[in-house]
Design an enzyme around this catalytic site. Structure first.
Site, PDB file in Angstrom:
ATOM      1  CB  SER A   1      -4.081  -4.201  -5.163  1.00 26.60           C
ATOM      2  OG  SER A   1      -3.818  -3.504  -3.958  1.00 26.60           O
TER       3      SER A   1
ATOM      4  CG  ASP B   1     -10.571   4.323  -3.182  1.00 25.54           C
ATOM      5  OD1 ASP B   1     -10.946   3.238  -2.708  1.00 25.54           O
ATOM      6  OD2 ASP B   1      -9.408   4.747  -3.087  1.00 25.54           O
TER       7      ASP B   1
ATOM      8  N   GLY C   1      -5.852   1.946   5.501  1.00 24.80           N
ATOM      9  CA  GLY C   1      -5.291   0.766   4.851  1.00 24.80           C
ATOM     10  C   GLY C   1      -4.065   1.098   4.023  1.00 24.80           C
TER      11      GLY C   1
ATOM     12  CB  SER D   1      -3.116   8.214  -3.130  1.00 24.60           C
ATOM     13  OG  SER D   1      -4.293   7.464  -3.026  1.00 24.60           O
TER      14      SER D   1
END
Length: 735
Positions: A468, A616, A395, A323
């Site tokens: 999200s 995750d 994504g 990330s």
């Protein structure tokens, strides 16, 4: 028996027939060639079962299920297309192997009066300096790309059949539209051939150095090898794809003139900068080639074979946080100045982000041993990409880049691989539309996604319908270009890497409880970023140690952002013996060393407030639950159903295959602990599924075979060697 008719049984057509024969595809193989000697040779060497002089001789025999493959020179294809339109039953599938697609599509429309569904245009990216029947090679297409260029009219069953045939020939099948194909090939294939021919010709006519070839070194040989290709074929390609080739040639000519001027004026800095950019781009290209294993159907299939048992001990550092790696490239590109990144994750997902920003004109050096240098262009310095930006399996790349693209003054199309193309994108498209941006998606809100930028966005307040971090980040990044203040309210806390990094780049971001806001119109100032080890990657080894008696493992420099430590909280609630030490802050992100030793685990009802903080990590946590005492229940995790796979269903299926009672629910799972046996696991192209069941082998009683593990490279390069290092009994098999 169905028939495959190959019009032109030289290198391209003959190799296609040979490859399918080797794969034992049940066709009658028929060659079409004007010269009798070619027909006789093609039959004699077994490329075809019989050969005829014209398509007309065999056309009356052809019907549904038969295929005609046109493999003649590019400028000769139009005549064969005319014959197909005039002679063939409409149920016969027609495909080709020409290097140019625009002129062929025009020929199809002219011959048929429309673009018929049974015509599937394609281009195998493979070749040889040799030609003719004798050059045919059943392995020519193995591990090479074949580009299919379907249109809106292409029949899906015809497309699927041609795709399957190329896969059986050993090729990787990719899809492009016709215009994109011709421009990409002009730049990467047609232009290099043009330059090789031109260079050899120029040097051959250099009267002052008539012996120049006698002293040429290996570099000259390698660069000019392609000038030995068939001149007629390349003449046809240059004529058929002239406009696209000229565009690429102009770009090259401008660069050559720039370099010539710099050499004449002895501007050393300009020369070094150009060579450095070129080396960095070439190195990245080499890495992309070495990492192209995303789709196991199209590439080598990578399986894991695991023996039961093993140990977990040692001290390791897992790769950098994915990330943060993504965001370092994105914000570094939008900043003013040069950003130095260390600890960068060199996985395929993060490399896709680098490729995207290079495609928009950002100079990025590396990665090299985790180091990346990003020469920022500022918020308004990105350039229109020449083609769609391929996000691969990422994504994060697609959703966050959608927010950045919303503020540009040009259109951006984002594509992805088979897995990403199934994932919902309306969750970012909807708020962007509220910000005044036109966004196009495919059926069901899926990729490809096209953002029609207008150079600015409308500031909004957005109540996130789901927790999200990707959607939150998309809106915040679009808000950088907003008129006014953009704000968001979260239903539950999510990872805050974007907010932290924006502040690190000097951009004001306000956080007040569940609300996050930022003003538009500011600027980002370059900074240095040290990427901590990824807690998602660390999770597999945390669980491995937690379930293995006698384990004692330390993971170094792990990111322990409060919005990411759900896995630590959940494991502790299950009774794991886990301690953090050497806690510190690096570049605005908290990091620590994590030591975990074996302790018996107990099943729990996972607190819903921890679900967004560990979304995750659940594939690995499901393995921990299978080894605990008592049932574990998860709810509120419907997000898991729209990840790279439906992780609830796929993990439940895998656990059941190994003898564990796992009951999926709409938003979670109930896992009853029990002995883990052996068996086969199917990952559905999901890297975290593969790694989770690798860990399960530590507690298994029999061998576990995990199929289709190629995608592990998207998030965790080097996973297998590290697993072996700590004591997992794993072997990687490439098929």
């Amino acid at each position: 028996m169905n028939k495959l008719v190959v019009v032109g049984v030289g290198l391209i057509g003959g190799s296609f027939a040979a490859a399918l024969k080797r794969a034992k595809v049940a066709f009658e193989y028929i060659g079409v060639a004007r010269r009798e000697s070619v027909r006789q040779e093609a039959v004699a060497v077994g490329l075809v079962d019989r050969a005829v002089a014209t398509l007309a001789e065999v056309a009356p025999e052809l019907g549904e299920g038969d295929v005609v493959f046109i493999a003649v020179p590019t400028l000769s294809v139009a005549k064969v297309i005319e014959d197909c339109a005039r002679l063939l039953d409409p149920k016969v599938i027609v495909t080709d192997g020409a290097s140019v697609k625009g002129s062929i599509l025009q020929a199809v429309e002219a011959a048929y009066g429309e673009i018929p569904g049974q015509v599937v245009l394609g281009h195998p990216i493979a070749g040889s300096e040799k030609s003719g029947v004798s050059a045919a090679d059943p392995y020519l297409y193995r591990k090479h790309k074949v580009i299919l260029t379907p249109t809106a009219q292409t029949d899906k069953s015809c497309l699927r059949k041609i795709s399957d045939l190329w896969l059986l020939a050993g090729a990787e099948v990719v899809y492009m539209d016709v215009e994109e194909h011709d421009q990409v090939l002009a730049a990467t294939s047609h232009l290099p051939h043009l330059l090789a021919f031109a260079l050899v010709d120029a040097l051959a006519r250099d009267e002052e150095h008539e012996n120049i070839f006698r002293y040429a070194a290996g570099g000259f040989r390698d660069f000019t090898r392609i000038a030995s290709s068939d001149p007629q074929m390349w003449h046809d390609i240059m004529c058929a794809n002239g406009a696209a080739i000229v565009r690429s040639l102009d770009l090259f000519t401008n660069n050559i003139q720039y370099l010539r001027d710099a050499i004449v004026s002895q501007e050393s800095t300009k020369i070094l900068e150009l060579f450095t950019r070129a080396k960095s781009s070439r190195d990245e290209f080499a890495k992309l080639i070495s990492h192209r294993t995303r789709d196991a159907k199209m590439q080598n299939i990578i399986n894991y074979r695991l023996q039961p048992g093993g140990s977990v001990t040692g001290r390791i550092r897992v790769p950098g946080d994915k990330s943060i790696s993504h965001r370092s490239i994105m914000l570094g590109s939008l900043a003013e100045g040069t950003t130095q990144v260390t600890g960068f994750l060199e996985g395929e997902d993060a490399l896709a982000t680098i490729a995207a920003f290079r495609g928009m004109g950002v100079q990025i050096e590396g990665p090299e041993a985790g180091r990346v240098t990003v020469h920022g262009v500022g918020l308004h310095g990105l350039q229109p990409p020449a083609e769609a930006l391929n996000m691969g399996n990422s994504g994060t790349s697609m959703r966050l880049l959608s927010g950045i693209a919303a503020g540009q003054s040009f259109d951006v199309t984002l594509t992805g691989d088979e897995s990403l193309s199934k994932r919902p994108m309306n969750r970012v498209a909807d708020p962007l539309r509220l910000m005044g941006v036109t966004v196009d998606t495919q059926e069901g809100g899926r990729p490809p996604i096209t953002i029609h930028g207008k150079g600015k966005t409308q500031a909004i307040h957005y109540d996130l319908p789901m927790a999200s971090a990707q959607v939150k980040s998309c809106v915040l990044l679009a808000g950088l270009y907003g008129e006014g203040t953009t704000s968001i309210t979260e239903p539950a806390p999510t990872r805050d890497h974007t907010e932290r990094m924006l502040r690190g780049f000097g951009y004001p971001v306000a956080t007040d409880g569940a609300n996050v806001s930022l003003p538009g119109g500011g600027k980002l100032v370059a900074t240095d970023i040290d990427v901590p080890a990824d807690i998602s990657s660390a999770t597999f080894f945390l669980v491995a140690a937690a379930i293995t008696p006698g384990s004692d493992l330390t993971l170094e420099h792990v990111g322990v952002n409060p919005t990411r430590i759900g896995v630590i909280n959940i494991l502790r609630a299950m009774g794991a013996n886990l301690q953090l030490s050497n806690e510190r802050e690096v570049g605005g992100e908290p990091v620590a060393d994590i030591r975990i030793q074996y302790a018996p685990l107990k099943g729990i009802d996972i607190p819903e407030d921890q679900v967004p903080l560990a979304i995750d990590e659940f594939p690995a946590l499901f393995i921990a639950a299978a080894c605990a005492e008592g049932a574990t229940r998860l709810s509120g995790a419907e997000e898991l159903r729209v990840k790279e796979s439906d992780r609830i269903q796929v993990m439940a299926d895998g656990l059941v295959n190994l003898g564990v009672k796992a009951t999926p629910t709409p938003d979670g799972m109930i896992i009853e602990p029990g002995p883990i046996g052996g068996g086969d696991i199917f990952t559905h192209h999901d890297h975290r599924i593969a790694m989770a069941f690798t860990v399960a082998a530590l507690a298994a009683t029999d061998e576990i075979r995990i199929h289709d593990c190629a995608n592990v490279a998207t998030s965790f390069p080097g996973f297998v060697p590290l697993a072996k290092q700590v004591g997992i009994l794993i072997e990687e098999q490439t098929l």
